[in-house]
Design an enzyme around this catalytic site. Structure first.
Site, mmCIF file in Angstrom:
data_model
loop_
_atom_site.group_PDB
_atom_site.id
_atom_site.type_symbol
_atom_site.label_atom_id
_atom_site.label_comp_id
_atom_site.label_asym_id
_atom_site.label_seq_id
_atom_site.Cartn_x
_atom_site.Cartn_y
_atom_site.Cartn_z
ATOM 1 N N ARG A 140 44.709 29.927 43.324
ATOM 2 C CA ARG A 140 45.409 30.754 42.342
ATOM 3 C C ARG A 140 45.181 32.244 42.612
ATOM 4 O O ARG A 140 46.064 33.079 42.363
ATOM 5 C CB ARG A 140 44.947 30.405 40.925
ATOM 6 C CG ARG A 140 45.333 29.029 40.422
ATOM 7 C CD ARG A 140 46.809 28.723 40.466
ATOM 8 N NE ARG A 140 47.102 27.364 40.012
ATOM 9 C CZ ARG A 140 46.988 26.275 40.788
ATOM 10 N NH1 ARG A 140 46.595 26.352 42.040
ATOM 11 N NH2 ARG A 140 47.301 25.084 40.285
ATOM 12 N N GLU A 151 47.467 33.012 45.470
ATOM 13 C CA GLU A 151 48.856 33.038 45.001
ATOM 14 C C GLU A 151 49.144 34.328 44.247
ATOM 15 O O GLU A 151 50.212 34.942 44.404
ATOM 16 C CB GLU A 151 49.114 31.833 44.093
ATOM 17 C CG GLU A 151 50.574 31.716 43.668
ATOM 18 C CD GLU A 151 50.792 30.538 42.737
ATOM 19 O OE1 GLU A 151 50.812 29.397 43.214
ATOM 20 O OE2 GLU A 151 50.931 30.768 41.516
ATOM 21 N N SER A 202 38.831 49.902 49.343
ATOM 22 C CA SER A 202 37.836 49.340 50.264
ATOM 23 C C SER A 202 37.378 47.975 49.792
ATOM 24 O O SER A 202 37.169 47.752 48.591
ATOM 25 C CB SER A 202 36.630 50.269 50.350
ATOM 26 O OG SER A 202 35.650 49.718 51.207
#
Lengths: 149, 149, 149, 149, 149, 149, 149, 149, 149, 149
Positions: free
Chosen positions: E91, E94, E117
């Protein structure tokens, strides 16, 4: 301002004109005084030609200056993986998969730690008559480069 | 019942014994009367040996019957992709990526539609002296097979 | 007959002994009189050492002859792709993805059609003091090889 | 309303105009007062230019405002994997595959746990004369960033 | 001489001892006075610990010095792609695939050309009560680095 | 009958018009009364807009109804892998590769077996002033979903 | 409690015992009264055997009950991609790459929209004498399944 | 000068004309006196046709000389991997994944070490009536080639 | 201190004991009072069991506490891609490749923009008698989650 | 002679016309008297329609005969992997990755060795009201096919 013709498009035009004119790759190579494998590779987009070489080719084939300009450009070399699975090319790859480690072992045995250059390199393909069926003989000839710090 | 020794393990043992005995791949090839590339490929696991060939090898190297049994088995041929990126082997692959389409075009021009066999095939690697640095010369020699329905 | 110790295992042993002995890669390089990048790469399995170099290393580190034997072998070069995504290494790859085509264009502009050899090649890494934070300076230095048929 | 010209198309136009005008990448860099690697990368689409820089470039090359607009845009950085297998670029990748773990080990030894930045970073490529053949020297110079929580 | 214990094995032992002792990752973090995400990542093999930190951990968990030695080593960072497809982790990936380009656009809008960074970086995960179901709140907090030549 | 404009083309037109009009993503978000990350993602093709939202956007930007129609369509979500290797986005992916397993462990420790939803989810990106350099702070905020049969 | 022997290990033991006993795959197939391709595939781990079939095989080969137990298990079918690049197997794959779309077109022309089942399916391999060299004839015989909602 | 029509475009035109004219692949094969699988493969771009064959086809289908020219060209053989996952074609691939190693073992048992040629090769697809549902019978018939050095 | 038994090893032991005891997956599910798909998935390593559930299973199967401990651990979920090409599983994947976009379109039409949860989710597999051959009926039942910012 | 319209283009036109006419997929399915999943899949390019079905669709949507012709063609089935990572579709794939081996085990337990056909197959998607949030219920219903030689 047009961008320079893509080498793949130039290669398509060279090939079409070559076929329609009944010319061979070997004939084009002879016309520019270069080796057949080099010439074919260059016309397919893998080497830059000199202006003189490109000029001979486009004149023989009746092509335009845009093609000649394209043939002189520095290429990004290498072939699409899809092309490498064509059976005629794949057999070369398969031979490397089967014999590559053996060739590596024998290069090291004969020359020490290093490689056969693919840059200072030439290749040739010839026919060798054989009563059991003629043979394709491909020669790869590259300078030995030793790992040298 | 033990399974037959895996060819990769047999190759490791052959290589270790070969190095410790100060023998070359070429020397092993001469001892069994076969070509160096074929012999090296076979000992690295790419070809089955006859019982006689395997017997000579294990006797020269002081290895056991389990190695000889392994060397005679039918292989699953081909190399791990990781091995193919070793620089010495990669240069061969790069040459095929740069010159493969040109070699294909010239094979078709000379022989018609077909391939160079990688089965009815032999390969050799030799040194050619050159004042600018000696050269590795690899010859690939396979029967032409035309697409024949 | 044991197979020769795998270079990855030898590297693990060298690294463990090095850390436990409080030695640096640079110190090992100095002891064998070779460059730090070359020595570290060799001890990690990317270059064969001479018997003398390997002997010095195993004596300094209290390791066995099996490690020394392994260090002298011809490697299959290259790194596992998983290693290449470590952030410290990945930044080098990213720099090549961002600047590679520019470096290629400038190499061609300055030298003509060819490559920087990765075989006749050396590398160095140094620290350069900077008030905004010290800098890592990596130098890649390879012979230019022109495409020469 | 037209979309902004894609940076790859702008790069093709810049390159075509540059070649036809007989200009070098280094010359364009000098004209805008920036480093050659930075300038070449920017013109190939890897960095945004200022309006002033883009204006100088399109005036020198006789290109339009649409090119200048494109050169100022924020890029999506990185190169197509197909480009990375060009031999001139691939040698850089191969060097990283062979020496990457050694460079990582030496960076950690000298600086501690961290990376060489690829953002606060500059690169240069120069020619070093050598009687055995001139050398390509590439310098990568990035700020050390320590893992700092 | 044994090689240093692999960090994945040390992580397995830490996790087993942690579960059997009824301890939490957060508790281990508190014991060494470090952030929970940092501590958990370090114990799973993504950061080196100091000798003091490693000592506290192995004493709390009844583990040996070999584990403590392993925890202090410099890691090769990153996770196996197989792990990244676990639904809890996927997830996160995604979300980056859906929102990554938007986050990039907003970073550039607010800060200019550069990155957040991942080295000078910290992360936290907390629970936020919500009548519609409590929420996982992950904070990623990294120094802005501008592209600076 | 024309097909509906592809969302990638609509995004290119929105972006071009936005830049030429001197508008920010944040400004467009404010105009439609939605969060900046949501709005930017929607305009880049990752969320459908309402007719009202799309209408405001195209009017502000001087774009046509075909763009507004496109912005309202249900998307196929997700980004091209090539985009994910842009350094600004890649750092987010790298952080997940380094910290993903730790975040997973802490989510399970705090919430039990389940995931942070990427659907009932919101994200924000802000600037936090810091004397050592300002920081990018990204918040991912999703409903916890437990594995519930 | 030992886990059930992995089918790949059972296949290795069957193959070793078969070779040492001088038996053929065809002979084993005859002994259990099943087709050669089915029997060989089953012994290589692609089909479950009945207890009676497995009993005959292990008795003929002098193997243990653990092998017989393994041979009866439900397999996870399919072959490692590395095996599929063995030249003998690859030619089958290449034929499908060259002729697959034609076979599909002719199946649809003769039968309508559907497939040749690979489940209700049998295969055979025979030798056909030919003065130009004997031929391998492989027959794939599967029930036609029409797309039927 | 136009490039020669791409074989994929010629195949699209042949297929469109064939369908609109109510002709079958088998009918086209009969008209040129060649085998159905060969003819279909050739018209889909996998084999070069003779000028006579191509002439018959374009006349039957009312297509132009540019199509006939394309059909006569030497192809780059092989299919896009996306096509190979069509269910009708995938079943053939799956059968090779399940039965490939068994077919290999039986080829070696009957013929020795070698392959079934995919070049000196023909294929056929026929219907076999069966009370349980008619069956698709595909015959692959290739010359045995022994590994012969 | 031993690490916790890997879930794949626990699954192998559960499966071996289950087969030797003549028990079914459905029977194990009934014994612990859970759904068959959930129970089988949990025993194959995809869900954590409670101590009570794990205790019932190991007692029924005569397995040890180490197995019970393993069954209770939080998994890394998901299957090896090699397993997904088993024909029985592949058909499920193929159905998703053919019908996935249609299912997505119909979910959006009925529910709006969102997904079927795979977390708040259950599945069942049943037999439905049919005179043309019994049918496998798989039900996937997940909570609709709307994209909700 | 134009080639037949590509099914992806026909799907784009159908979708655009459907949306502009305010029609649903379910309404189109009802109009042709076919199941919604089948109809949607067919209109998205995964099944051939009859001439009558295609005629109804293009008349309802005001599209041309070229669309109707395209809808009747035999497809190459399957979806681009990029589409499969859309979250709505990915959840289906994830469910198969988590539950696929369990479904396989239960199919074998109930039916024996075989598969659920994806050809003699139907699917449905419905809404089930639930006080905790309505649920998506997907039914996959395929004929069991036993491995039958």
């Amino acid at each position: 301002m047009d961008p320079i013709m893509h080498k793949a498009h130039a290669a398509d035009l060279v090939n079409a004109a070559r076929i329609r004119a009944g010319l061979t790759w070997a004939g084009l190579a002879a016309a520019i005084g270069a080796a057949p494998v080099w010439t074919t590779a260059a016309l397919l987009g893998q080497h830059p030609m000199t202006a003189a070489q490109a000029g001979v080719v486009v004149e023989m084939l009746g092509l335009g200056d845009d093609v000649a300009e394209s043939l002189q450009q520095q290429p990004n070399r290498g072939s699409d993986p899809a092309v490498m699975s064509d059976p005629t090319i794949y057999r070369l790859m398969e031979a490397m998969s089967v014999y590559g480690p053996a060739l590596k072992a024998l290069i090291h045995e004969e020359f020490g730690d290093g490689i056969m250059s693919a840059i200072n390199f030439k290749a040739d393909v010839t026919r060798r008559a054989d009563p059991d069926g003629d043979r394709v003989v491909i020669t790869l000839d590259g300078k030995f480069l030793d790992y040298r710090w």
